[in-house]
Write an enzyme that holds these catalytic residues in place. Structure first.
Site, PDB file in Angstrom:
ATOM      1  N   TYR A 110       5.781  73.888  -9.638  1.00  0.00           N
ATOM      2  CA  TYR A 110       4.741  73.063 -10.256  1.00  0.00           C
ATOM      3  C   TYR A 110       3.466  73.288  -9.444  1.00  0.00           C
ATOM      4  O   TYR A 110       2.896  72.389  -8.846  1.00  0.00           O
ATOM      5  CB  TYR A 110       5.144  71.586 -10.275  1.00  0.00           C
ATOM      6  CG  TYR A 110       6.280  71.281 -11.232  1.00  0.00           C
ATOM      7  CD1 TYR A 110       6.605  72.170 -12.259  1.00  0.00           C
ATOM      8  CD2 TYR A 110       7.033  70.112 -11.123  1.00  0.00           C
ATOM      9  CE1 TYR A 110       7.644  71.908 -13.137  1.00  0.00           C
ATOM     10  CE2 TYR A 110       8.080  69.848 -12.004  1.00  0.00           C
ATOM     11  CZ  TYR A 110       8.380  70.748 -12.997  1.00  0.00           C
ATOM     12  OH  TYR A 110       9.413  70.486 -13.869  1.00  0.00           O
TER      13      TYR A 110
HETATM   14  C1  LIG Z   1       5.971  74.588 -20.547  1.00  0.00           C
HETATM   15  C2  LIG Z   1       6.576  74.717 -19.182  1.00  0.00           C
HETATM   16  C3  LIG Z   1       7.836  74.194 -18.944  1.00  0.00           C
HETATM   17  C4  LIG Z   1       8.430  74.302 -17.684  1.00  0.00           C
HETATM   18  N1  LIG Z   1       9.678  73.757 -17.487  1.00  0.00           N
HETATM   19  C5  LIG Z   1      10.260  73.881 -16.281  1.00  0.00           C
HETATM   20  C6  LIG Z   1      11.571  73.359 -16.043  1.00  0.00           C
HETATM   21  O1  LIG Z   1      12.195  72.779 -16.923  1.00  0.00           O
HETATM   22  N2  LIG Z   1      12.103  73.524 -14.804  1.00  0.00           N
HETATM   23  C7  LIG Z   1      11.437  74.163 -13.802  1.00  0.00           C
HETATM   24  O2  LIG Z   1      11.993  74.317 -12.710  1.00  0.00           O
HETATM   25  N3  LIG Z   1      10.196  74.654 -13.997  1.00  0.00           N
HETATM   26  C8  LIG Z   1       9.602  74.530 -15.201  1.00  0.00           C
HETATM   27  N4  LIG Z   1       8.339  75.031 -15.380  1.00  0.00           N
HETATM   28  C9  LIG Z   1       7.655  75.690 -14.258  1.00  0.00           C
HETATM   29  C10 LIG Z   1       8.103  77.150 -14.144  1.00  0.00           C
HETATM   30  O3  LIG Z   1       9.363  77.204 -13.509  1.00  0.00           O
HETATM   31  C11 LIG Z   1       7.105  77.956 -13.303  1.00  0.00           C
HETATM   32  O4  LIG Z   1       5.841  77.896 -13.871  1.00  0.00           O
HETATM   33  C12 LIG Z   1       7.574  79.408 -13.158  1.00  0.00           C
HETATM   34  O5  LIG Z   1       6.986  79.984 -12.026  1.00  0.00           O
HETATM   35  C13 LIG Z   1       7.239  80.196 -14.405  1.00  0.00           C
HETATM   36  O6  LIG Z   1       7.718  81.498 -14.373  1.00  0.00           O
HETATM   37  P1  LIG Z   1       7.023  82.587 -15.346  1.00  0.00           P
HETATM   38  O7  LIG Z   1       7.666  83.874 -15.020  1.00  0.00           O
HETATM   39  O8  LIG Z   1       7.020  82.101 -16.733  1.00  0.00           O
HETATM   40  O9  LIG Z   1       5.518  82.515 -14.843  1.00  0.00           O
HETATM   41  P2  LIG Z   1       4.461  83.576 -14.288  1.00  0.00           P
HETATM   42  O10 LIG Z   1       3.168  82.865 -14.433  1.00  0.00           O
HETATM   43  O11 LIG Z   1       4.624  84.889 -14.948  1.00  0.00           O
HETATM   44  O12 LIG Z   1       4.857  83.716 -12.767  1.00  0.00           O
HETATM   45  C14 LIG Z   1       4.790  82.638 -11.858  1.00  0.00           C
HETATM   46  C15 LIG Z   1       4.603  83.180 -10.439  1.00  0.00           C
HETATM   47  O13 LIG Z   1       5.648  84.088 -10.112  1.00  0.00           O
HETATM   48  C16 LIG Z   1       5.134  85.409  -9.923  1.00  0.00           C
HETATM   49  N5  LIG Z   1       6.056  86.338 -10.574  1.00  0.00           N
HETATM   50  C17 LIG Z   1       6.354  86.418 -11.894  1.00  0.00           C
HETATM   51  N6  LIG Z   1       7.253  87.382 -12.113  1.00  0.00           N
HETATM   52  C18 LIG Z   1       7.549  87.929 -10.914  1.00  0.00           C
HETATM   53  C19 LIG Z   1       8.425  88.975 -10.488  1.00  0.00           C
HETATM   54  N7  LIG Z   1       9.172  89.637 -11.367  1.00  0.00           N
HETATM   55  N8  LIG Z   1       8.473  89.285  -9.183  1.00  0.00           N
HETATM   56  C20 LIG Z   1       7.709  88.615  -8.284  1.00  0.00           C
HETATM   57  N9  LIG Z   1       6.879  87.617  -8.616  1.00  0.00           N
HETATM   58  C21 LIG Z   1       6.796  87.270  -9.923  1.00  0.00           C
HETATM   59  C22 LIG Z   1       3.754  85.389 -10.541  1.00  0.00           C
HETATM   60  O14 LIG Z   1       2.889  86.339  -9.963  1.00  0.00           O
HETATM   61  C23 LIG Z   1       3.306  83.975 -10.275  1.00  0.00           C
HETATM   62  O15 LIG Z   1       2.863  83.839  -8.944  1.00  0.00           O
HETATM   63  C24 LIG Z   1       7.726  74.936 -16.634  1.00  0.00           C
HETATM   64  C25 LIG Z   1       6.453  75.449 -16.871  1.00  0.00           C
HETATM   65  C26 LIG Z   1       5.873  75.336 -18.122  1.00  0.00           C
HETATM   66  C27 LIG Z   1       4.478  75.870 -18.369  1.00  0.00           C
END
Ligand SMILES: Cc1cc2nc3c(=O)[nH]c(=O)nc-3n(C[C@H](O)[C@H](O)[C@H](O)COP(=O)(O)OP(=O)(O)OC[C@H]3O[C@@H](n4cnc5c(N)ncnc54)[C@H](O)[C@@H]3O)c2cc1C
Ligand SMILES: *[C@@H]1O[C@H](CO)[C@@H](O)[C@H](O)[C@H]1NC(C)=O
Ligand SMILES: *[C@@H]1O[C@H](CO)[C@@H](O)[C@H](O)[C@H]1NC(C)=O
Ligand SMILES: *[C@@H]1O[C@H](CO)[C@@H](O)[C@H](O)[C@H]1NC(C)=O
Ligand SMILES: *[C@@H]1O[C@H](CO)[C@@H](O)[C@H](O)[C@H]1NC(C)=O
Ligand SMILES: *[C@@H]1O[C@H](CO)[C@@H](O)[C@H](O)[C@H]1NC(C)=O
Length: 528
Positions: free
Chosen positions: A470
């Site tokens: 978060y």
């Molecule tokens: C609508 C919504 C619902 C959510 N619900 C939950 C929930 O139920 N439980 C919970 O725990 N969290 C929840 N989250 C938070 C979520 O876990 C984080 O935002 C998570 O980091 C998202 O991962 P992403 O790959 O989609 O995001 P991205 O924005 O793609 O990545 C997030 C971070 O990780 C890095 N990253 C991405 N991919 C990689 C990779 N392959 N290797 C290294 N670094 C990488 C990115 O550079 C960035 O710093 C929610 C968020 C949203 C917006």
């Protein structure tokens, strides 16, 4: 005086234009390096650039014309392409942001004030489920919805603990912990990772054996875009019963909501680990028959139980009779149907909706997190309701997620995610709005900051703990220009990682001394 000011301005101009030209050169050199092989990339010239960029933006605050844009977006289709992109970036000094599904709350996977390129993993989403081995290899660009779907396709009695919203990407989610309705039973996603493949800052592809246990420890919760680019995770699949039970009971202020929440704080973290009841609090506006506006607070008691109704009812009767749960409030279903239910989809519908990467609605939002060690007194809760009655809180939520169960058994140092025994529950504070513009954003952000200050006496202190997934840039100083000192980072680092922070710094310094993988809240290297 005039002259020195003038020369100062001149110096600024020279500095900024010269750094601009080097950066421009870098990005051309980067593209040159990429073009030596047939990599798919998009520059702002390309008509698909905006749609590729916008496709994974999940917070409209970072979808404005003022939001800094990448110079290039690369969408590799294989591990060796990713490796090549990282090598080109390293060679030409390009700053990289890795994006999986773009849910970062502060947009850090696709926004940077340092000129940058995005490595978008959207094309890397193969999932191989091995039912006999109870494991799966999941490519980092997959969403958790895709993962749930692929597991359920092969088995009705295996599942995996991860988030509620299916569009969340495993790349970021597992890198920061990852929790959902199965947390009290099985812990976090990151607690159930058994291997990983990653490209390190030198462009090498490593697995658990070749990266070693320190780096493997760090990537399971130490935050994304810090230790390397994760290509895929190997996860342990976990047993789920053929039938689970769900319910959602709404209670208003008039139905003694304050007392119920007060009681919940004491019982929910101590329930049997098969029972998970979270609370979602919001304000509801309505008008009565006389046309007068009425406002109240509603708390939804939203539950997943690992078993049938017949076993659930006596547990509720014994531990939480005040909630008044009745048989007709409960629905038995399969685990994958419970995923649909929590995601807000009709359970009779096709599971294919879990494969969509598009959220039903994308809005402007700001969020914060808190951890609670002691029940908040009723008077403290009533103070929160006053915030919910303010104008800015029309679309705001507080989500209370109970800890305990498996979460209490895992040691705070087992993985970088440190929030374990002693926590009763976690709070997510959220405020949404729908209009573009700084003034509107300012009002809503200021509302949530005021609520956060109000909460201070009731939540964890020294440090005021927070959940790295978060992401919240308010909780410490951030250097937006490519370097974060140890002392700066320690402020937010202690909140996210507590005593694991120093070990994370140690690993970072060893595996990425030059700080190639950087964002405003990535662990600093002591030698960069
Ligand atoms: C609508 C919504 C619902 C959510 N619900 C939950 C929930 O139920 N439980 C919970 O725990 N969290 C929840 N989250 C938070 C979520 O876990 C984080 O935002 C998570 O980091 C998202 O991962 P992403 O790959 O989609 O995001 P991205 O924005 O793609 O990545 C997030 C971070 O990780 C890095 N990253 C991405 N991919 C990689 C990779 N392959 N290797 C290294 N670094 C990488 C990115 O550079 C960035 O710093 C929610 C968020 C949203 C917006
Ligand atoms: C790249 O080019 C090689 C040789 O031309 C080809 O075999 C390969 O499939 C191409 N890869 C992609 C991703 O287009
Ligand atoms: C845009 O980029 C894609 C992928 O590299 C390429 O196939 C396409 O030809 C480009 N389109 C234009 C108009 O340059
Ligand atoms: C984009 O287009 C401009 C003008 O058409 C051209 O000069 C420039 O080289 C192009 N950039 C890239 C990265 O293709
Ligand atoms: C993001 O902004 C673009 C350009 O203004 C717009 O077309 C698009 O609809 C926006 N995205 C969302 C999800 O609103
Ligand atoms: C609320 O609590 C009071 C006193 O504890 C009780 O008398 C009343 O019946 C409760 N109301 C509801 C709707 O449960």
């Amino acid at each position: 005086m005039k002259i020195s000011l003038f020369s100062f301005l001149l110096l600024l101009l020279v500095l900024s234009s010269s750094s601009w030209s080097t950066l421009a050169d870098n990005h051309e050199a980067f593209i040159q390096c990429l073009s030596q092989s047939n990599k798919t990339y998009y520059t702002p010239n390309n008509s698909s650039f905006s749609s590729i960029l916008q496709f994974s933006i999940q917070n409209l605050m970072f979808n404005t014309t003022e939001t800094p844009k990448p110079l290039v977006i690369v969408t590799p289709v294989s591990e060796s392409e990713v490796q090549r992109v990282i090598l080109c970036a390293k060679k030409t000094g390009m700053h990289v942001r890795v994006r999986s599904a773009g849910h970062d709350y502060e947009g850090l996977s696709y926004v940077s004030e340092v000129p940058f390129v995005i490595v978008d993993l959207i094309n890397l989403r193969t999932i191989n489920v091995d039912v006999n081995d109870k494991s799966a290899w999941v490519e980092a660009g997959s969403t958790i919805g895709e993962l749930y779907y692929r597991i359920a396709e092969k088995s009705k009695t295996l599942g995996f603990p991860a988030g509620v919203c299916p569009t969340v990407g495993v790349g970021g989610h597992f890198s920061g912990g990852g929790y959902g309705t199965m947390m009290r039973k099985y812990g976090l996603s990151a607690d159930n990772i058994v291997d990983a493949r990653l490209v390190d800052a030198n462009g090498r592809i490593l697995d658990r054996v070749s990266m070693g246990e320190d780096l493997f420890w760090a990537i399971r919760g130490g935050g994304g875009n810090t230790f390397g680019l994760v290509l895929s995770w190997k996860i342990k699949l976990l047993d789920v019963p053929e039938k689970v039970t769900v319910f959602t009971l709404d209670k208003t202020l008039e139905q003694n909501l304050t007392k119920l929440i007060h009681k919940w704080q004491n019982v929910a973290p101590r329930f049997h680990e098969d029972l998970f009841i979270r609370i979602i609090i919001r304000r509801v506006d309505s008008s009565d028959q006389g046309g007068n506006n009425k406002q109240t607070i509603v708390a939804s008691f939203n539950s997943l139980f690992f078993g049938g109704i017949d076993r659930l009812l006596p547990i509720m009767q014994e531990n939480f009779p005040e909630l008044g749960l009745r048989r007709e409030d409960c629905i038995e279903m399969s685990w994958i149907e419970s995923i649909m239910y929590f995601a807000g989809f009709p359970i009779e519908g096709s599971f294919d909706v879990l494969l969509s990467r598009v959220q039903p609605t994308t809005r402007y939002f700001k969020a914060k997190s808190d951890y609670v060690y002691q029940p908040i007194p009723e008077g403290g809760l009533e103070g929160i309701w006053r915030f919910f009655f303010e104008d800015e809180a029309q679309s705001s939520y507080m989500i209370l997620t109970p800890y305990g169960g498996r979460m209490d058994e895992i040691l705070p140092s087992d993985i970088p995610f440190p929030h374990r025994a002693g926590n009763l529950y976690k709070i997510q504070h959220l405020v949404y709005w729908d209009k573009e513009g700084e003034e509107v954003a300012e009002r809503h952000i200021s509302w949530i900051r005021r609520l956060y200050s109000y909460m201070a006496p009731f939540v964890s202190m020294f440090p005021r703990a927070a959940y790295v997934n978060y992401r919240d840039l308010d909780i410490g100083m951030n250097n937006k220009k490519g370097y974060t000192s140890y002392m700066q980072a320690k402020v937010w680092g202690m909140k996210y990682f507590k005593n694991n922070f120093d070990r994370l710094v140690h690993v970072k310094t060893k595996v990425d001394p030059s700080n190639f993988f950087w964002n405003e809240q990535s662990i600093p290297s002591l030698t960069s």
